[in-house]
Design an enzyme around this catalytic site. Structure first.
Site, PDB file in Angstrom:
ATOM      1  N   GLU A 156       0.873  -1.175   0.000  1.00  0.00           N
ATOM      2  CA  GLU A 156       0.000   0.000   0.000  1.00  0.00           C
ATOM      3  C   GLU A 156       0.908   1.221   0.000  1.00  0.00           C
ATOM      4  O   GLU A 156       1.790   1.350   0.848  1.00  0.00           O
ATOM      5  CB  GLU A 156      -0.895   0.023   1.245  1.00  0.00           C
ATOM      6  CG  GLU A 156      -1.946  -1.062   1.268  1.00  0.00           C
ATOM      7  CD  GLU A 156      -2.784  -1.027   2.541  1.00  0.00           C
ATOM      8  OE1 GLU A 156      -2.557  -0.136   3.385  1.00  0.00           O
ATOM      9  OE2 GLU A 156      -3.644  -1.906   2.699  1.00  0.00           O
ATOM     10  N   ASP A 175      -5.740   9.365   9.779  1.00  0.00           N
ATOM     11  CA  ASP A 175      -4.423   8.853  10.144  1.00  0.00           C
ATOM     12  C   ASP A 175      -3.970   9.352  11.505  1.00  0.00           C
ATOM     13  O   ASP A 175      -4.265  10.473  11.905  1.00  0.00           O
ATOM     14  CB  ASP A 175      -3.396   9.256   9.080  1.00  0.00           C
ATOM     15  CG  ASP A 175      -3.667   8.593   7.749  1.00  0.00           C
ATOM     16  OD1 ASP A 175      -3.802   7.359   7.745  1.00  0.00           O
ATOM     17  OD2 ASP A 175      -3.779   9.295   6.728  1.00  0.00           O
TER      18      ASP A 175
END
Length: 269
Positions: free
Chosen positions: A49, A60
């Site tokens: 990824e 995040d």
């Protein structure tokens, strides 16, 4: 068969889970990031990824927010991220690459242009964290029409009423976020993950990868006994943050990847 389907099918035949590694494109700089990207498969990464840096990475945790900041400060752009994939594909045509990030940069870039260039560069899948199934027409539909898998996130709060809608147009694999919250948060219990995977399998035949909070080879091995894929991101990104130089960042990330791969590969023996 797509590269993602091929890879998960091969690993299923081998009787083991996939190690899915996340790094942010351009962190700590373009050249070192490309070295990391090119080195991950030999260090044991089965699927990669690659994070697309964005100025407001709301899903995040601190580690990946800082990685994004480092990459942006080093001049990383979406154009450069696609170029990294092109350069990776010169030497590697088998390891799947999934771009992960937010819709805004793609929207600004132009969806059709992005999909065309991503496919041409050798991108295999997309994880767009802020684009729910209700907006499939904007990106998921054109991406899948071009042969790029669109991977959905599911969480502990995705209930049985919502799950079929989330999974309906998913492809590639399902990414189960084992802890509600931002990336890098605490890890879930084995019991919780076992139950969650059983629930997901009632709704889909796609491979199930589990992530968020996996930091050590031991934790990776525990998840590898249960899931089709083990996703590790923040732990790798932390190695870059802690490195005193770009060369050390490359070495430390690939060393941790090798250790994680040993954990994953030995899990079901």
């Amino acid at each position: 068969m797509s590269r993602l389907e091929q890879r998960f099918a091969e690993l299923k035949a081998e009787g083991r889970s996939a190690l899915v590694t996340f790094v942010t494109a351009g962190d700590p700089g373009y050249d070192a990031s490309l070295q990391i990207l090119k080195g991950l498969p030999a260090a044991g990464a089965d699927v990669i990824e690659l994070g697309m840096p964005f100025t407001d990475p709301m899903a995040d945790g601190v580690a990946i927010q800082l990685a994004t900041l480092r990459a942006l400060e080093a001049g990383q752009t979406l154009v450069k991220t696609l170029q990294m994939v092109r350069e990776f594909r010169v030497d590697n045509q088998t390891t799947p690459i999934v771009l992960m990030g937010y819709y805004n940069p793609i929207h600004r870039f132009g969806v059709d242009t992005f999909v065309t260039q991503a496919k041409e560069a050798g991108v295999d899948g997309l994880i767009i964290v802020d684009l729910p199934p209700e907006h499939d027409a904007e990106l998921a539909t054109p991406a899948q029409a071009a042969g790029i898998d669109f991977i959905r996130l599911t969480t502990p709060t995705t209930d049985d009423a919502r799950l079929p809608r989330v999974l309906e147009r998913s492809s590639g694999f399902v990414y189960y976020v084992s802890v509600a919250g931002v990336t890098g948060a605490g890890s879930a219990t084995t019991e919780h993950v076992t139950e969650a995977i059983a629930r997901l399998r009632r709704h889909t035949d796609l491979p199930i990868s589990v992530g968020f909070g996996i930091r050590t080879p031991e934790q990776a091995a525990n998840i590898a006994r249960l899931a089709d894929g083990v996703v590790v991101g923040s732990a790798l990104v932390d190695k870059i943050a802690q490195a005193k130089s770009a060369d050390q960042a490359v070495t430390d990330v690939l060393s941790l990847c090798s250790a994680l791969a040993e954990g994953v590969r030995g899990a079901r023996r």
